[in-house]
Design a protein around this motif. Structure first.
Motif: not given
Length: 199
Positions: A59-62, A84-90, A121-125
């Motif tokens: 879903a958009p915004g994931t 899905t968008a992924v954050n990388f908090p340190n 954003v990871f946009d392909k499998p």
């Protein structure tokens, strides 16, 4: 009191069928155990289930997090749905330089502390292997799947995923396979506990 409808019976049947089609598919917990060829549990294995008709993109915004703590990626294996968008908090007191050279997703977040302003954003499998230019022992994996039904096994090789009842196709991937190896596909039927065997 009897309520009569002016809608013809054939139309009532059609309306009922359309209502059933529009109703959400009910999901129920399905237990999986992942083992190797010798029957030993495989921890940190990504299990996904392909269900016909399920939406392939998130879903958009994931947004989810791949945390860096104690100079490690946490979790080691992070499955996400395509888009899905992924954050990388340190969360460490030292800076990290996160990168991936994998065909599934190439990116680089140069030396930083805290959380980068924009997620990736990871946009392909596929599977992206993560590293840190500063700390060579840091290795993590983001496994991208075309289904909303997925999870990661615990230390005992177990995971429970809510999926609709029926016959589906499970996909299994874990780091020992290597990022270039496609997931192992196994037909499954919901009900009792399911064991998925790796190599």
């Amino acid at each position: 009191m009897t309520i009569r409808s002016n809608i013809p019976a054939t139309h009532q049947l059609l309306i009922g069928a359309l209502a059933l089609m529009a109703a959400p598919v009910m999901a129920a917990p399905q237990a999986f155990t992942v083992t190797d060829a010798a029957g030993q549990p495989i921890p940190s294995a990504a299990v996904s289930v392909i269900v016909k008709g399920a939406k392939t993109t998130a879903a958009p915004g994931t947004v989810v997090d791949m945390i860096q703590k104690n100079r490690r990626f946490t979790p080691t294996v992070l499955p996400v749905q395509t888009g899905t968008a992924v954050n990388f908090p340190n969360l460490d007191t030292v800076r990290h330089h996160v990168y991936s050279f994998s065909p599934a997703k190439k990116f680089e977040i140069k030396l930083y502390a805290g959380t980068p302003a924009a997620p990736v954003v990871f946009d392909k499998p596929g599977t992206a292997t993560l590293g840190c230019n500063i700390h060579d022992t840091m290795v993590g994996y983001i496994h991208v799947v075309d289904t909303p039904y997925f999870g990661t096994t615990d230390a005992a090789g177990k995971v429970t995923i809510d999926i609709p009842a029926g016959e589906h196709k499970a996909q299994l991937w874990y780091p020992a396979l290597g990022e270039a190896t496609p997931p192992i596909e196994i037909p499954i039927k919901t009900g009792g506990a399911v064991t998925l065997k790796g190599k």
